[in-house]
Motif scaffolding. Structure first.
Motif: not given
Length: 349
Positions: A66-68, A71-80, A306-310, A327-329
């Motif tokens: 859920l966290l990963s 992080v990915a959606l917040q950083t990259l966006g759903p269309d990435y 995905v969290w590493r892509l972010a 992620a922490t930031e």
């Protein structure tokens, strides 16, 4: 009397109902002996309605996904989207590539048959009938690591512990299919790398129990298949994680090229030198389409990717340290308390 009971029940607060339900849960026989931490809060006000050991530390397990995903959606966006590339190094003369073919990945966890087939077609379209160099895989874009911190050696060959990285094909797993075939046992590996498994499977009479195990010893690329299968059994499939994701992708591509009639020579000791030319590119689905099966199927590889892509997008590295820092930031920017939080991987494995 009935009216009095109903009035008393109506006077019991929702918070009391929640506390009573939590007490019943904690005392349930199914959870006896376990460590239980629960916090129930009102999502609108933030008020804590009930808790049990809410301040103790727990391993998140697959809740980490859920966290990963967040992080990915917040950083990259759903269309990435990201891509996998096929590059050529060297020159083509008379249908022979005097050089190498290079697969370079940028973290797509979904790359598989469709992409590999498209790359094979691109090689044929370029007039290449023989490669006298090597087929190389490059997964370095996402970082140097392939396994999470704390992953245990004795399950690293399990399908759920597939290595992550910039270049993956078929989720870095081999599906071993075992079936009875005319009085014998047939074993097939998908995708094939041309490396036959070690097979020790006994064929039993119809109606008997089928028990199949497939494993890969630490440090080995050879899969061993053991067990029993009944003469009337349906095919039995077991997924085995590979040792190295980028090397596996190169082996699968080389084998698929051979199957399409393109001769591939033995790998030289030194990679070919010269400029890289793009032959083909395969794009991933949008991030939103990756997150759905990530969460519904609890897919460890997708979560790691995905969290590493972010992190790669945000700070230039997809290694665990960078992903944990990013992620922490992000959590702290969203006013989430990160005290005591330890991030060791993106999947919770």
């Amino acid at each position: 009397m009935l009216a009095a009971v109903l009035l008393a029940a109506a006077c019991v607060s929702p918070k009391a109902h929640v506390r009573r339900a939590l007490d019943e849960l904690v005392r349930s026989e199914a959870l006896a002996g376990g460590r239980i931490g629960v916090v129930v809060a009102d999502i609108a006000s933030g008020e804590v309605l009930a808790e049990h050991d809410g301040h103790r530390g727990f391993a998140t397990a697959s809740n980490m996904k859920l966290l990963s995903s967040a992080v990915a959606l917040q950083t990259l966006g759903p269309d990435y989207t990201t891509s996998t590339e096929l590059l050529m190094v060297g020159e083509v003369e008379g249908g022979t590539l005097h050089g190498d073919l290079l697969l370079r990945g940028h973290g797509d966890p979904t790359f598989g048959d469709a992409g590999v087939d498209a790359f094979v077609a691109a090689v044929r379209a370029a007039g290449i009938e023989r490669v006298d160099g090597s087929i190389r895989g490059d997964g370095s874009w996402l970082g140097r690591e392939q396994r999470g911190e704390g992953w245990q050696w004795d399950y690293l060959d399990a399908g759920y512990a597939a290595p992550f990285g910039g270049l993956c094909v078929d989720q870095s797993c081999v599906e071993v299919r075992v079936r009875p075939a005319g009085g014998a046992v047939a074993v097939e590996c998908r995708p094939s790398t041309g490396r036959a498994p070690v097979v020790g499977v006994e064929l039993l009479p119809a109606g008997a129990a089928s028990r199949i195990t497939a494993e890969r010893a630490p440090g080995s690329d050879r899969i061993a298949v053991h067990g029993t299968i009944a003469a009337d059994s349906a095919p039995v499939a077991v997924r085995v994680a590979v040792a190295d994701s980028a090397r596996f992708a190169a082996e699968v591509f080389a084998e698929r090229l051979r199957g399409a009639g393109v001769a591939v020579g033995s790998a030289p000791a030194v990679a070919a030198l010269g400029p890289e030319r793009l032959l083909a590119q395969h794009d991933s689905p949008p991030l939103a389409a990756i997150v759905r099966p990530l969460l519904t199927d609890s897919n460890n590889l997708y979560a790691e990717q995905v969290w590493r892509l972010a992190a790669r997008q945000a700070c230039g590295s997809g290694d665990t340290a960078a992903a944990a820092w990013h992620a922490t930031e992000l959590f702290e920017a969203l006013d989430i308390d990160t005290r005591g939080m330890v991030l060791a991987d993106g999947s919770g494995l």
